[in-house]
Design a protein around this motif. Structure first.
Motif, PDB file in Angstrom:
ATOM      1  N   HIS A 241      -3.019  62.571  54.620  1.00  0.00           N
ATOM      2  CA  HIS A 241      -3.576  61.421  53.902  1.00  0.00           C
ATOM      3  C   HIS A 241      -2.754  61.029  52.670  1.00  0.00           C
ATOM      4  N   CYS A 242      -1.683  61.747  52.379  1.00  0.00           N
ATOM      5  CA  CYS A 242      -0.827  61.396  51.246  1.00  0.00           C
ATOM      6  C   CYS A 242       0.246  60.405  51.680  1.00  0.00           C
ATOM      7  N   THR A 263      -1.305  64.578  62.072  1.00  0.00           N
ATOM      8  CA  THR A 263      -0.566  63.321  62.069  1.00  0.00           C
ATOM      9  C   THR A 263       0.272  63.255  63.348  1.00  0.00           C
ATOM     10  N   GLY A 264       1.264  62.405  63.351  1.00  0.00           N
ATOM     11  CA  GLY A 264       2.192  62.273  64.469  1.00  0.00           C
ATOM     12  C   GLY A 264       3.365  61.422  64.007  1.00  0.00           C
ATOM     13  N   ARG A 277      -3.255  50.611  66.452  1.00  0.00           N
ATOM     14  CA  ARG A 277      -3.369  49.790  65.251  1.00  0.00           C
ATOM     15  C   ARG A 277      -4.029  50.559  64.111  1.00  0.00           C
ATOM     16  N   MET A 278      -5.068  51.320  64.430  1.00  0.00           N
ATOM     17  CA  MET A 278      -5.773  52.067  63.402  1.00  0.00           C
ATOM     18  C   MET A 278      -4.973  53.268  62.904  1.00  0.00           C
ATOM     19  N   MET A 279      -4.272  53.931  63.812  1.00  0.00           N
ATOM     20  CA  MET A 279      -3.582  55.156  63.447  1.00  0.00           C
ATOM     21  C   MET A 279      -2.191  54.942  62.858  1.00  0.00           C
ATOM     22  N   ARG A 280      -1.628  53.788  63.061  1.00  0.00           N
ATOM     23  CA  ARG A 280      -0.249  53.547  62.620  1.00  0.00           C
ATOM     24  C   ARG A 280      -0.018  53.914  61.152  1.00  0.00           C
ATOM     25  N   ARG A 282      -1.334  56.142  59.479  1.00  0.00           N
ATOM     26  CA  ARG A 282      -1.560  57.570  59.292  1.00  0.00           C
ATOM     27  C   ARG A 282      -0.440  58.434  59.873  1.00  0.00           C
ATOM     28  N   LEU A 283       0.552  57.795  60.455  1.00  0.00           N
ATOM     29  CA  LEU A 283       1.670  58.510  61.061  1.00  0.00           C
ATOM     30  C   LEU A 283       2.820  58.634  60.071  1.00  0.00           C
TER      31      LEU A 283
END
Length: 452
Positions: A241-242, A263-264, A277-280, A282-283
């Motif tokens: 989350h950073c 993450t990924g 779209r939502m996870m982009r 967070r990667l």
């Protein structure tokens, strides 16, 4: 351990550790400097560092799926166990943690929760929720005849005895509320894995969140103090989350390896456009992954952007390609046990606002609530999309859990069996499965939980 052959990280040094008391992990002469740790683990390799016979321990006499699951220490570096966060709702429903862990094939999970899913409205509320969450988790562990693992030796002993175990984690340093001395309280309650940030800023911010516009210029002074206190006490720092600036700031001051637990790579977006779209945001980039690995850290690859075990293995391989085989783990960001629904009608995803919460009455607070209304609506929509996407992976309409991922029928084996099978089919050998499955996490957890 559930089988006869020694698992990764089983060696004379670590067995000696297991005989120590939980709060006396290592003496001063056993501590490693950051430079020696990094140079040794990276240049010489994990096996050479921890034991001259460790390389042999990574190899097993059979490619049998069950044997590999049984003999390796499988760890999910980020798994949510839902519990009440409101005192009046304790003790909460029964949670089948031990049975679910055993069915999964995992030896342990980093058992996490967060206090900011429902808006925090007054000073002290985050700390109240944190303590209540730990009280609830104490009850869950007692009911399941389980205990927290406080160091590497604890995990190894549990694995040898065939007992599932947990590493206590929390997602976000909100509970600190600017009071660094609360880290000691958390440590004494069993916390050994701290996610520095989560979805919302803490009342005393620790850094910039990757899904928000930057506000603090990266890691804050209090965030730096939190990392130093974690290292002093023996708590693994999780930089999930950073944003990049916060991660870079943390790497500059950290004297021990860190983890990004779930993450990924931002080049691996999967097949579901909504999830992508939502996870982009967070990667992470390949460049950031290399920096974390270069500092001796580990990155947990999550399951959200994989439609089956083969795609998950591909996502793992992509991370291995940039970070190296010694720096990749598995962090699902899923729920091993069923979600908890607060009995309060006004509750949100995990719980509800406290019925006796102090009311916000000033015009300033009302204006603040209005200004964030659209933002909250958008986040709620994203959560629903996430739930729907996970639900599509659960068979027969049952509530989605870690073990129901990629299942087509109820008789399918649990999560870690699917991971190991996917990696075997992708050409991975047993040694590398042991590293990804849990060995890499155990290395940094061992280093982090040594005091000093």
């Amino acid at each position: 351990m559930k089988g006869g052959v020694s698992s990764p990280l089983y060696n004379h040094h670590s067995m000696d550790m297991a005989s120590n008391t939980k709060n006396n992990l290592h003496t001063a002469d056993q501590r490693w400097s950051r430079r020696s740790f990094l140079s040794t683990t990276v240049a010489m390799g994990l096996g050479t560092v921890l034991s001259p016979i460790l390389a042999k321990a990574f190899y097993f006499p059979s490619d049998d799926l069950d044997a590999i699951v049984r003999r390796t220490i499988g760890i999910d570096t980020h798994n949510h166990i839902d519990v009440p966060l409101i005192q009046t709702e304790l003790p909460g429903p029964s949670v089948p943690l031990a049975a679910s862990l055993t069915a999964s094939g995992l030896s342990a999970i980093c058992m996490t929760f967060a206090v900011d899913y429902v808006r925090l409205t007054y000073e002290g509320q985050a700390y109240e929720r944190f303590l209540t969450g730990l009280d609830a988790m104490d009850r869950v562990l007692t009911d399941n005849n389980m205990s927290r693992s406080l160091n590497l030796g604890d995990i190894q002993m549990a694995h040898k005895a065939g007992r599932p175990t947990v590493i206590q984690s929390v997602e976000g340093g909100h509970f600190l509320e600017g009071k660094i001395e609360r880290m000691q309280v958390a440590y004494d309650r069993g916390l050994r894995h701290l996610g520095l940030l989560h979805d919302h800023d803490a009342s005393t911010p620790l850094g910039d969140i990757f899904t928000e516009s930057p506000r603090w210029g990266g890691l804050t002074a209090f965030g730096a103090a939190a990392i130093k206190e974690c290292e002093r006490l023996g708590i693994l720092v999780d930089l999930s989350h950073c944003d990049d600036n916060t991660v870079n700031g943390a790497l500059k001051i950290a004297q021990k390896p860190v983890i990004i637990s779930h993450t990924g790579l931002n080049t691996r977006l999967g097949d579901d456009p909504n999830m992508a779209r939502m996870m982009r945001p967070r990667l992470i980039s390949a460049e950031l992954a290399k920096r974390v690995a270069g500092a001796g850290g580990v990155i947990g690859v999550w399951t959200h952007l994989a439609s089956d075990p083969a795609q998950m293995a591909g996502n793992i391989q992509a991370m291995v390609d940039v970070a190296g085989i010694d720096h990749v783990a598995i962090g699902t960001d899923t729920k091993l046990t069923p979600a908890y629904q607060s009995p309060n009608k006004e509750g949100s995803w995990w719980g509800a606002p406290e019925k006796d919460a102090k009311k916000e009455s000033t015009k300033k607070e009302e204006a603040k609530k209005e200004s964030t209304k659209k933002e909250e609506a958008k986040k709620e929509e994203n959560k629903k999309e996430n739930q729907a996407a996970l639900g599509r992976q659960a068979p027969h309409g049952e509530p989605p859990t870690t073990n129901s991922l990629w299942s087509t029928q109820p008789s399918d084996k649990g999560f870690y069996y699917k991971i190991v099978n996917g990696l075997l089919k992708a050409g991975y050998k047993q040694r590398d499965i042991a590293k990804i499955g849990g060995g890499n996490y155990l290395r940094v957890f061992d280093r982090a939980t040594r005091k000093g």
